[in-house]
Design an enzyme around this catalytic site. Structure first.
Site, PDB file in Angstrom:
ATOM      1  N   TYR A   1      24.856   2.698  -5.390  1.00  0.00           N
ATOM      2  CA  TYR A   1      25.534   3.937  -5.779  1.00  0.00           C
ATOM      3  C   TYR A   1      24.924   4.486  -7.057  1.00  0.00           C
ATOM      4  O   TYR A   1      24.502   3.727  -7.939  1.00  0.00           O
ATOM      5  CB  TYR A   1      27.023   3.686  -6.056  1.00  0.00           C
ATOM      6  CG  TYR A   1      27.879   3.591  -4.830  1.00  0.00           C
ATOM      7  CD1 TYR A   1      28.253   4.733  -4.140  1.00  0.00           C
ATOM      8  CD2 TYR A   1      28.339   2.355  -4.375  1.00  0.00           C
ATOM      9  CE1 TYR A   1      29.061   4.646  -3.011  1.00  0.00           C
ATOM     10  CE2 TYR A   1      29.147   2.262  -3.253  1.00  0.00           C
ATOM     11  CZ  TYR A   1      29.500   3.417  -2.575  1.00  0.00           C
ATOM     12  OH  TYR A   1      30.293   3.331  -1.461  1.00  0.00           O
TER      13      TYR A   1
ATOM     14  N   TYR B   1      26.192  -3.463   0.809  1.00  0.00           N
ATOM     15  CA  TYR B   1      26.015  -3.926  -0.572  1.00  0.00           C
ATOM     16  C   TYR B   1      26.999  -5.049  -0.892  1.00  0.00           C
ATOM     17  O   TYR B   1      28.081  -5.130  -0.315  1.00  0.00           O
ATOM     18  CB  TYR B   1      26.159  -2.769  -1.566  1.00  0.00           C
ATOM     19  CG  TYR B   1      27.479  -2.021  -1.545  1.00  0.00           C
ATOM     20  CD1 TYR B   1      28.614  -2.532  -2.168  1.00  0.00           C
ATOM     21  CD2 TYR B   1      27.582  -0.783  -0.928  1.00  0.00           C
ATOM     22  CE1 TYR B   1      29.815  -1.839  -2.166  1.00  0.00           C
ATOM     23  CE2 TYR B   1      28.778  -0.083  -0.912  1.00  0.00           C
ATOM     24  CZ  TYR B   1      29.895  -0.619  -1.538  1.00  0.00           C
ATOM     25  OH  TYR B   1      31.079   0.069  -1.522  1.00  0.00           O
TER      26      TYR B   1
ATOM     27  N   ARG C   1      29.996  -5.412   1.620  1.00  0.00           N
ATOM     28  CA  ARG C   1      30.565  -4.291   2.365  1.00  0.00           C
ATOM     29  C   ARG C   1      29.614  -3.903   3.494  1.00  0.00           C
ATOM     30  O   ARG C   1      28.404  -3.829   3.292  1.00  0.00           O
ATOM     31  CB  ARG C   1      30.755  -3.048   1.467  1.00  0.00           C
ATOM     32  CG  ARG C   1      31.696  -3.168   0.283  1.00  0.00           C
ATOM     33  CD  ARG C   1      33.117  -3.539   0.654  1.00  0.00           C
ATOM     34  NE  ARG C   1      33.634  -3.049   1.911  1.00  0.00           N
ATOM     35  CZ  ARG C   1      34.073  -1.808   2.164  1.00  0.00           C
ATOM     36  NH1 ARG C   1      34.045  -0.900   1.226  1.00  0.00           N
ATOM     37  NH2 ARG C   1      34.553  -1.475   3.351  1.00  0.00           N
TER      38      ARG C   1
ATOM     39  N   HIS D   1      28.832   2.035   5.004  1.00  0.00           N
ATOM     40  CA  HIS D   1      30.005   2.914   5.192  1.00  0.00           C
ATOM     41  C   HIS D   1      29.841   4.201   4.409  1.00  0.00           C
ATOM     42  O   HIS D   1      29.097   4.263   3.425  1.00  0.00           O
ATOM     43  CB  HIS D   1      31.284   2.199   4.763  1.00  0.00           C
ATOM     44  CG  HIS D   1      31.300   1.831   3.311  1.00  0.00           C
ATOM     45  ND1 HIS D   1      30.685   0.687   2.829  1.00  0.00           N
ATOM     46  CD2 HIS D   1      31.804   2.454   2.212  1.00  0.00           C
ATOM     47  CE1 HIS D   1      30.835   0.620   1.519  1.00  0.00           C
ATOM     48  NE2 HIS D   1      31.501   1.686   1.100  1.00  0.00           N
TER      49      HIS D   1
ATOM     50  N   HIS E   1      32.398   7.007   2.511  1.00  0.00           N
ATOM     51  CA  HIS E   1      33.765   7.343   2.098  1.00  0.00           C
ATOM     52  C   HIS E   1      34.038   8.797   2.481  1.00  0.00           C
ATOM     53  O   HIS E   1      33.177   9.665   2.304  1.00  0.00           O
ATOM     54  CB  HIS E   1      33.924   7.182   0.586  1.00  0.00           C
ATOM     55  CG  HIS E   1      33.743   5.764   0.122  1.00  0.00           C
ATOM     56  ND1 HIS E   1      34.797   4.882  -0.022  1.00  0.00           N
ATOM     57  CD2 HIS E   1      32.634   5.068  -0.225  1.00  0.00           C
ATOM     58  CE1 HIS E   1      34.340   3.718  -0.446  1.00  0.00           C
ATOM     59  NE2 HIS E   1      33.031   3.794  -0.577  1.00  0.00           N
TER      60      HIS E   1
HETATM   61 FE   LIG Z   1      31.711   2.131  -0.952  1.00  0.00          FE
END
Ligand SMILES: [Fe+2]
Length: 242
Positions: free
Chosen positions: A108, A147, A157, A160, A162
């Site tokens: 991110y 990640y 995770r 995905h 959001h």
């Molecule tokens: Fe996320």
């Protein structure tokens, strides 16, 4: 079906419980007392209205909306599209849909990001669009990577995106996560694991749409969203509002 001033009640057994200790932060976030029911009022039955004039030309194109002129984000190119509908299956037109995601390496663009995967200088990781008159939305992006995150000793995770949908009132507000068909990491994720049934989890898994792919350009994934009602799309880990 129970109704509250025109908004169908949610089936709370369909959604994750607030307290799910294997998802560590739910322990401190979850309420200690039973919820108190209340009828909706104007503040829940209305919401902000967004016109198309708030959008920039590239707002729904995450491949280029942060990129330097002539550059593009790195990663598998995908189209994500679908329809937003209400609890009765009616389209929800002209509503704001926002997305945010990690880059193709699973990183991110955030100052608290702790994963060592590299930033992509041409990828910001967020976008938005407004549904058309049929409730249809569409984003161009790159497929995010999985990640690791500090929950258990080695939790990851699944890939995905959001998703936030405003709906036409705060009673319809929805924040959730979209996963990708065929990803084995979905079934190992402690956050996904808070969702009570496989049937409910499947509603968060976007389907690969081969006929919808653009040859030599992008694969296509379909993800439909339902606001409120018994089969409302899952909240990511807790329900807000009613
Ligand atoms: Fe996320």
């Amino acid at each position: 079906m129970t109704k509250t001033n025109g908004y169908a009640a949610r089936d709370r057994s369909w959604h994750p419980p607030a307290l799910t200790p294997l998802y560590k932060t739910s322990v401190t976030r979850s309420p200690r007392f039973a919820p108190i029911g209340a009828a909706t009022s104007l503040s829940e039955e209305t919401g902000p209205v967004f016109g198309h004039d708030i959008l920039g030309a590239k707002d729904n194109d995450l491949i280029t909306n942060f990129a330097a002129p002539g550059e593009m984000a790195i990663g598998p190119r995908i189209v994500v599209q679908g329809h937003v509908r209400d609890e009765f299956g009616r389209p929800v037109p002209h509503t704001l849909v926002e997305v945010w995601q990690a880059n193709a390496g699973g990183r991110y663009r955030h100052k608290k990001e702790g994963y060592l995967a590299p930033l992509d200088p041409n990828f910001g990781g967020c976008g938005r669009c407004i549904t058309d008159e049929n409730g249809f939305y569409e984003f161009l992006t790159v497929k995010p990577g999985p990640y690791p995150w500090p929950n258990g000793p080695d939790d990851w995770r699944p890939a995905h995106i959001h998703v936030s949908v405003f709906g036409h009132s705060f009673a319809q507000r929805l924040i959730t996560q979209m996963y990708f068909e065929g990803d084995p990491m979905i079934w190992q994720c402690p956050i996904v694991g808070t969702i009570p049934t496989r049937e409910a989890i499947e509603t968060l898994v976007a389907k690969l749409d081969r006929p919808g792919s653009i040859p030599m350009n992008s694969l296509c994934y379909q993800f439909d969203i339902t606001l409120r009602g018994r089969r409302q799309t899952m909240f990511e880990n807790r329900m807000e509002g009613m």
